[in-house]
Enzyme design. Structure first.
Site, PDB file in Angstrom:
ATOM      1  N   HIS A   1     -15.020  -9.729 -13.817  1.00 13.16           N
ATOM      2  CA  HIS A   1     -14.412 -10.945 -14.343  1.00 13.16           C
ATOM      3  C   HIS A   1     -12.980 -10.587 -14.757  1.00 13.16           C
ATOM      4  O   HIS A   1     -12.778  -9.626 -15.515  1.00 13.16           O
ATOM      5  CB  HIS A   1     -15.160 -11.440 -15.576  1.00 13.16           C
ATOM      6  CG  HIS A   1     -16.468 -12.115 -15.297  1.00 13.16           C
ATOM      7  ND1 HIS A   1     -17.452 -11.555 -14.550  1.00 13.16           N
ATOM      8  CD2 HIS A   1     -16.932 -13.339 -15.688  1.00 13.16           C
ATOM      9  CE1 HIS A   1     -18.487 -12.394 -14.495  1.00 13.16           C
ATOM     10  NE2 HIS A   1     -18.195 -13.491 -15.176  1.00 13.16           N
TER      11      HIS A   1
ATOM     12  N   GLU B   1      -9.907 -15.068 -16.292  1.00 14.11           N
ATOM     13  CA  GLU B   1     -10.623 -16.286 -16.678  1.00 14.11           C
ATOM     14  C   GLU B   1      -9.825 -16.930 -17.821  1.00 14.11           C
ATOM     15  O   GLU B   1      -9.326 -18.040 -17.698  1.00 14.11           O
ATOM     16  CB  GLU B   1     -12.054 -15.951 -17.119  1.00 14.11           C
ATOM     17  CG  GLU B   1     -12.843 -17.161 -17.630  1.00 14.11           C
ATOM     18  CD  GLU B   1     -14.261 -16.827 -18.115  1.00 14.11           C
ATOM     19  OE1 GLU B   1     -14.585 -15.635 -18.277  1.00 14.11           O
ATOM     20  OE2 GLU B   1     -15.029 -17.782 -18.337  1.00 14.11           O
TER      21      GLU B   1
ATOM     22  N   ASP C   1     -21.764 -20.102 -12.366  1.00 13.82           N
ATOM     23  CA  ASP C   1     -21.611 -19.244 -13.553  1.00 13.82           C
ATOM     24  C   ASP C   1     -22.852 -19.238 -14.459  1.00 13.82           C
ATOM     25  O   ASP C   1     -23.675 -18.329 -14.368  1.00 13.82           O
ATOM     26  CB  ASP C   1     -20.353 -19.656 -14.339  1.00 13.82           C
ATOM     27  CG  ASP C   1     -19.731 -18.515 -15.130  1.00 13.82           C
ATOM     28  OD1 ASP C   1     -20.222 -17.384 -15.020  1.00 13.82           O
ATOM     29  OD2 ASP C   1     -18.749 -18.754 -15.852  1.00 13.82           O
ATOM     30  N   ASP C   2     -22.951 -20.219 -15.347  1.00 13.61           N
ATOM     31  CA  ASP C   2     -24.090 -20.307 -16.287  1.00 13.61           C
ATOM     32  C   ASP C   2     -24.589 -21.758 -16.286  1.00 13.61           C
ATOM     33  O   ASP C   2     -24.355 -22.511 -17.240  1.00 13.61           O
ATOM     34  CB  ASP C   2     -23.626 -19.914 -17.695  1.00 13.61           C
ATOM     35  CG  ASP C   2     -23.038 -18.515 -17.726  1.00 13.61           C
ATOM     36  OD1 ASP C   2     -23.819 -17.544 -17.705  1.00 13.61           O
ATOM     37  OD2 ASP C   2     -21.795 -18.391 -17.723  1.00 13.61           O
TER      38      ASP C   2
HETATM   39  N1  HPA Z   1     -17.215 -14.898 -18.568  1.00 10.66           N
HETATM   40  C1  HPA Z   1     -17.483 -13.795 -19.248  1.00 10.66           C
HETATM   41  N2  HPA Z   1     -18.708 -13.443 -19.565  1.00 10.66           N
HETATM   42  C2  HPA Z   1     -19.719 -14.215 -19.189  1.00 10.66           C
HETATM   43  C3  HPA Z   1     -19.510 -15.368 -18.487  1.00 10.66           C
HETATM   44  C4  HPA Z   1     -18.185 -15.721 -18.144  1.00 10.66           C
HETATM   45  O1  HPA Z   1     -17.887 -16.725 -17.482  1.00 10.66           O
HETATM   46  N3  HPA Z   1     -20.728 -15.924 -18.275  1.00 10.66           N
HETATM   47  C5  HPA Z   1     -21.641 -15.112 -18.823  1.00 10.66           C
HETATM   48  N4  HPA Z   1     -21.029 -14.071 -19.390  1.00 10.66           N
HETATM   49 ZN    ZN Z   2     -19.226 -15.360 -15.211  1.00 14.18          ZN
END
Ligand code: HPA
Ligand code: ZN
Length: 334
Positions: free
Chosen positions: A194, A197, A275-276
């Site tokens: 990641h 973001e 993502d989640d």
């Molecule tokens: N970013 C960082 N950590 C995470 C994310 C995310 O989008 N989703 C779950 N853990």
């Molecule tokens: Zn993520």
């Protein structure tokens, strides 16, 4: 177009299995495992899902994950997501898991990976869905902790294709984990992280130069650096973009302000992911529909994003070809 989005076979490349824990299963597991959570109904839980930034989400996400105790819990979690894959026409998925979220609570690494992989194996047989697992390090922890986790993972190398990096981004740059990713590469794992973001482009540059990632997860902040855009286009490094997540965590003010169409038009290798999804109001098709409706995506844009999902995946060339042919087959009927 919405019909086309739903019917096209797709790959998902940025999905945290802990982020697929639906409120109903959270309540059920809390009760089954006698875990105290500050909610007693689905409505209570949904009311708490009102995020202001990444950290405000992570606090709730780690609390939610505390109900996962037994191998069968990890199996149920994963199986429910795989059923959503079937609904969303996701034929291949590359799933992140965060072992440290669980080992820090005393749950054995083996319990986590066994529950997840059993569900993945059953999905291959019963649902025809192929998958890979990517283990993420929690970047708010120390590199030393991550070395311990990597050493545990080596025993399960055959089940894990790659190593990633997630959790609280700002203040925890890729450079903090340079050595542990070097070891991961030496062990033969593929590398993703990641980056970009919430944090600036220097995090993306570090992920490329120091961790030597093959894909950038999120990466939407690349828009602020012309030279980095040029580099990512030249090297065709995929970005696993997550529209719903970016809106829910206030990376962009609204879907209309999201930059995925701009990134695509610039020639970046962009993919769409959820993502989640249990926390961000929707699975993969809903992510596609939201950007389609708000950003004037053409049929060509949708098809490009779907093809990118297979081309950016870690599946072998032969299977890639099979999936891309399935995409063409659906397109013939549209
Ligand atoms: N970013 C960082 N950590 C995470 C994310 C995310 O989008 N989703 C779950 N853990
Ligand atoms: Zn993520």
């Amino acid at each position: 177009m919405i019909d086309l989005i739903k019917k096209l076979p797709k790959a998902e490349l940025h999905l945290h299995i802990e982020g697929t824990l639906e409120p109903e299963l959270m309540l059920e597991l809390a009760q089954r495992n006698s875990i105290d959570i500050p909610y007693s109904t689905v409505e209570d839980i949904e009311k708490a899902y009102n995020f202001t930034d990444l950290q405000s989400f992570l606090d709730i996400y780690y609390e939610g994950a505390s109900v996962l105790i037994k191998e069968e819990d990890f199996y149920s979690l994963t199986w429910e997501y795989l059923l959503k894959c079937k609904e969303n026409n996701i034929v291949h998925t590359e799933i992140f898991f965060d072992p440290q979220t669980h080992t820090q609570r005393g749950i054995p690494f083996y319990t986590v990976i066994k529950g997840i992989t059993e569900a993945l194996n059953d999905a291959k047989d019963e649902l025809g869905i192929t998958s890979q697992l990517i283990m993420c390090f929690l970047r708010h922890l120390s590199q030393e902790e991550c070395f311990k986790t990597l050493n545990e993972a080596i025993e399960f190398k055959h089940d894990i294709i790659g190593i990633g990096l997630d959790s609280s981004e700002i203040g925890n740059p890729p450079s903090k984990f340079k050595e542990v990713f070097k070891k991961a590469r030496e062990e033969g794992f593929k590398i993703v992280a990641h980056a970009g973001e919430e944090a600036d482009c220097s995090y993306i540059v570090e992920a490329l130069d120091l961790l030597k990632v093959e894909r950038i997860d999120h990466g939407v902040q690349v828009i602020n650096s012309k030279s980095l855009i040029e580099r990512l286009i030249k090297e065709q490094i995929p970005l696993t973009v997550c529209p719903n997540s970016n809106i829910e965590l206030k990376v962009f003010e609204s879907y209309k302000k999201h930059n995925i169409k701009e990134l695509l038009d610039l020639g970046l290798n962009v993919t769409v992911n959820s993502d989640d999804p249990a926390y961000f109001k929707g699975y993969l098709n809903q992510n596609f529909i939201n950007i389609y409706k708000n950003l004037n995506l053409s049929k060509e844009d949708i098809v490009k994003l779907v093809r990118n999902s297979f081309n950016a995946s870690f599946i072998d060339e032969e299977l890639k070809k099979i999936y891309l042919e399935k995409v063409d087959k659906i397109l013939e009927s549209f």
